[in-house]
Design a protein around this motif. Structure first.
Motif, short mmCIF file in Angstrom:
data_model
loop_
_atom_site.label_atom_id
_atom_site.label_comp_id
_atom_site.label_asym_id
_atom_site.label_seq_id
_atom_site.Cartn_x
_atom_site.Cartn_y
_atom_site.Cartn_z
N ILE A 47 17.49 23.44 -45.99
CA ILE A 47 17.75 24.00 -44.43
C ILE A 47 19.40 23.90 -44.52
N PHE A 48 19.82 22.99 -45.38
CA PHE A 48 21.53 23.09 -45.00
C PHE A 48 22.09 24.45 -46.05
N ILE A 49 21.21 24.72 -47.15
CA ILE A 49 22.00 26.02 -47.69
C ILE A 49 21.57 27.08 -46.75
N ILE A 50 20.50 27.51 -46.22
CA ILE A 50 20.16 28.57 -45.48
C ILE A 50 20.96 28.60 -44.43
N THR A 51 21.06 27.67 -43.69
CA THR A 51 22.19 27.60 -42.59
C THR A 51 23.41 27.86 -42.82
N TYR A 52 23.88 27.44 -44.17
CA TYR A 52 25.31 27.62 -44.47
C TYR A 52 25.35 29.05 -44.65
N VAL A 53 24.54 29.92 -45.33
CA VAL A 53 24.52 31.08 -45.71
C VAL A 53 24.33 31.98 -44.73
N ALA A 54 23.33 31.79 -43.90
CA ALA A 54 23.29 32.73 -42.46
C ALA A 54 24.29 32.49 -41.40
N LEU A 55 24.95 31.33 -41.58
CA LEU A 55 26.19 31.18 -40.39
C LEU A 55 27.10 32.25 -40.46
N PHE A 56 27.57 32.71 -41.60
CA PHE A 56 28.80 33.70 -41.79
C PHE A 56 28.24 35.12 -41.19
N PRO A 57 27.30 35.54 -41.68
CA PRO A 57 27.03 37.01 -40.81
C PRO A 57 26.89 36.81 -39.30
N PHE A 58 26.39 35.67 -38.86
CA PHE A 58 26.59 35.41 -37.32
C PHE A 58 27.89 35.45 -36.86
N LEU A 59 28.55 34.59 -37.14
CA LEU A 59 29.96 34.40 -36.82
C LEU A 59 30.77 35.56 -37.15
N LEU A 60 30.95 36.11 -37.94
CA LEU A 60 31.86 37.18 -38.37
C LEU A 60 31.50 38.42 -37.46
N ASN A 61 30.40 38.77 -37.52
CA ASN A 61 29.81 39.79 -36.73
C ASN A 61 30.02 39.61 -35.10
N SER A 77 16.46 27.03 -40.01
CA SER A 77 17.64 26.93 -40.32
C SER A 77 18.51 28.30 -39.59
N TYR A 78 17.71 29.33 -39.74
CA TYR A 78 18.16 30.67 -38.95
C TYR A 78 18.66 30.35 -37.49
N ALA A 79 17.84 29.56 -36.74
CA ALA A 79 18.13 29.24 -35.43
C ALA A 79 19.41 28.62 -35.47
N LEU A 80 19.46 27.53 -36.40
CA LEU A 80 20.63 26.52 -36.34
C LEU A 80 21.92 27.47 -36.59
N ALA A 81 21.76 28.37 -37.62
CA ALA A 81 22.87 29.28 -37.80
C ALA A 81 23.44 30.21 -36.72
N ALA A 82 22.40 30.80 -35.92
CA ALA A 82 22.51 31.49 -34.64
C ALA A 82 23.32 30.51 -33.83
N LEU A 83 22.74 29.31 -33.49
CA LEU A 83 23.08 28.61 -32.25
C LEU A 83 24.90 28.06 -32.79
N ILE A 84 25.15 27.78 -34.22
CA ILE A 84 26.51 27.56 -34.24
C ILE A 84 27.26 28.66 -34.59
N GLY A 85 26.71 29.93 -35.32
CA GLY A 85 27.70 31.07 -35.61
C GLY A 85 27.75 31.99 -34.39
N ILE A 86 26.95 32.12 -33.52
CA ILE A 86 27.55 32.84 -32.28
C ILE A 86 28.32 32.40 -31.38
N PRO A 87 28.18 31.04 -30.79
CA PRO A 87 29.25 30.66 -30.03
C PRO A 87 30.80 30.40 -30.63
N LEU A 88 30.37 29.93 -31.96
CA LEU A 88 31.92 30.03 -32.65
C LEU A 88 32.41 31.58 -32.76
N GLY A 89 31.85 32.54 -33.07
CA GLY A 89 32.25 33.79 -33.30
C GLY A 89 32.67 34.32 -31.82
#
Lengths: 285, 268
Positions: free
Chosen positions: B136-150, B80-92
């Motif tokens: 996996i859904f919950i963790i991805t959701y939670v980890a997504l925002f720090p990646f994206l916003l930062n 889920s962490y990898a998923l969050a990074a893969l979505i959050g960093i490009p979106l950010g």
């Protein structure tokens, strides 16, 4: 000269005017009021003036980082519409990439920009190595900017400029953040790098911004004096001091007289600015 | 990090200044206070002695049960962490670089961001049921925002002078994004990665408590129902240790990837 003199000046400001709109109030501030200036190829020209006289604005327009509100800025007769590798710049706060080493910083323009096209990696590296030596940074190639002193950082900034081989060197108060001793050393080094002792035709055109009068006189062929509110050119003075310039240059009566003349031109304004900003301990620049 | 003892200090003194010693000393003090409180409470189910927790921890590790739970949890976490990074960093990056993207997405992000990941668990139970998908859904959701916003903030706060310097060297916009704005944002992206790591661990446990048939969170709930408090605390100790190690790993990565940022601020 490599070009016939009939081709006209290297850089030309023609009735250049620059105004800014203050974001909130919508008021219009005149940064530069109708400036005309012709800068010859191979000339070392310094613009000096108090804070807010628009000297940095003029430099930015020469770089193409800002465009004039009115009039034209041209290089070799062609209007400047944006930044280009022919006009490199050195910044007061060095503007080195913190994540790149000294070597990689100097290499940046050649590696990613148009002036390195057609160079093999080995050619590029050897040119960077020559520039490292030229500014006396040998042994510090693999250091990061934060590991260097201010003087070393600006040496790196100058090497990065020179490595990209621009036609025109624009310098925005490059020594303003340095201590007095380092500044004197770098002034002399800059003249050496520029090719003061060499053939006149080999020299690049330099436009140098400073608020230090002695620095302006020491370095330049001509000094442009500006005044603030609104920013305008009030005087253009020739500096008839022999080159190469050395410590002895500073003690010559002509040096002193010219410095005094420039000081007289801007003194009243500097005093006014100093008392206006007095309670705040003097404005930043 | 390197508060390395003075040169020539005797070994005993060096040991007393080492991180390991400082950690052990604090933990030992904590264990004594804990033990005293446990004596005062006098109820093994509410608060067992640290020694019995240590014993149960030992048994869970030896039997391999702890390893199985930890492996399942870590697998979910990493995925889920990898998923969050893969979505959050490009979106950010997208939102940081182009105002139209930020205008489009920012309201959505700002509306979703204050909602705790835990709030989605009941709904996720309907959608996914008990299994891997829910945590996996919950963790991805939670980890997504720090990646994206930062990432977004990092790109936006790129020093303008650095961009100007690059432009006066004649490089194009793509190079500026690739070689100026992204490296400039990297320290903050990695800060986001650390925040995301901490958030991921917290939400992992919450999600597994309710919505998973295995994993460390599940184990806590399982032993709670059996009133085996020492084992509950033993699992908590493992979670704490793994969370700590995750952060150490991310900090190591931060030093490796951004060696310049230790001296940033003084830099440029």
């Amino acid at each position: 000269m490599s070009h016939p003199a009939t081709t006209g000046p290297k850089l030309r400001l023609d009735a250049v005017r620059k105004t800014f709109t203050v974001p909130r109030s919508g008021a219009e501030v005149v940064a530069v009021e109708t400036a005309d200036l012709a800068i010859e190829a191979g000339e070392f020209l310094t613009i000096v003036g108090p804070s807010g006289c628009g000297k940095s604005t003029i430099l930015n327009m020469l770089a193409g980082l800002e465009l004039p509100t009115g009039g034209t800025v041209a290089m070799d007769g062609r209007k400047i519409t944006g930044p280009a590798a022919e006009r490199g710049m050195v910044f007061q706060d060095y503007a080195l990439f913190p994540w790149k080493t000294v070597f990689e910083n100097i290499e940046f323009g050649l590696r990613y920009g148009p002036h390195g096209k057609g160079l093999s990696t080995a050619e590029r590296r050897s040119r960077v190595a020559r520039c490292v030596e030229l500014v006396g940074l040998g042994g510090s190639e693999q250091k990061y900017p934060h590991e260097l002193s201010g003087g070393m950082r600006q040496r790196c900034g100058i090497a990065r400029l020179v490595a990209n081989e621009p036609d025109v060197l624009l310098m925005d108060e490059p020594f303003a953040a340095l201590d007095a001793q380092t500044r004197i050393i770098l002034q002399e080094e800059l003249l050496r790098i520029w090719g003061e002792t060499g053939d006149r035709a080999e020299r690049r055109t330099v436009v140098f911004i400073t608020h230090a009068i002695d620095e302006a006189v020491f370095l330049s062929d001509r000094v442009v004096v500006m005044s603030a509110h609104p920013g305008r050119i009030i005087e253009i003075l020739d500096v008839d001091l022999p080159r190469p310039r050395t410590d002895a240059t500073r003690t010559r009566p002509e040096f002193q007289a010219l410095s005094q003349t420039i000081w007289n031109l801007i003194r009243d304004e500097v005093y006014r600015a100093a008392t206006a900003a007095g309670s705040a301990g003097g404005a930043g620049d | 990090m390197a508060q390395a003892a003075e040169i020539g200090a005797p070994p005993a003194r060096q040991w007393r200044q080492s991180t390991v010693f400082l950690y052990l000393r604090s933990l030992f003090a904590l264990a004594i206070i804990w033990s005293l409180i446990a004596l005062w409470v006098g109820n093994h189910v509410i608060l067992p002695q640290p020694t019995s927790v240590a014993y149960e921890l030992f048994r869970l590790v030896i039997s391999g049960e702890m390893l199985v739970h930890a492996a399942v949890s870590l697998w979910r976490l990493v995925l889920s962490y990898a998923l969050a990074a893969l979505i959050g960093i490009p979106l950010g990056l997208l939102m940081g670089l182009w105002p139209w993207a930020s205008d489009l997405l920012d309201p959505v992000v700002e509306i979703l961001r204050p909602i705790s990941g835990i709030a989605w668990i009941p709904l996720a139970l309907f959608i996914f049921g008990v299994g891997n998908e829910l945590p996996i859904f919950i963790i991805t959701y939670v980890a997504l925002f720090p990646f994206l916003l930062n990432t977004m903030a990092g790109v936006r706060t790129t020093d303008r002078t650095l961009i100007r310097a690059a432009r006066t060297m004649g490089v194009d916009q793509r190079t500026i994004i690739r070689h100026v704005m992204i490296p400039s944002a990297l320290p903050q992206i990695l800060t986001g990665a650390r925040i995301a790591g901490g958030a991921a661990w917290m939400s992992l446990v919450a999600a597994e408590l309710i919505g998973a048939p295995s994993g460390l969170g599940f184990a806590i709930e399982w032993y709670r129902q059996l009133l085996m408090t020492p084992k509950v605390i033993a699992v908590i100790v493992v979670i704490s240790l793994l969370g700590y190690l995750t952060d150490r790993l991310l900090r190591w990565l931060q030093r490796r990837l951004t060696p310049w940022s230790t001296g940033i601020g003084a830099g440029r």
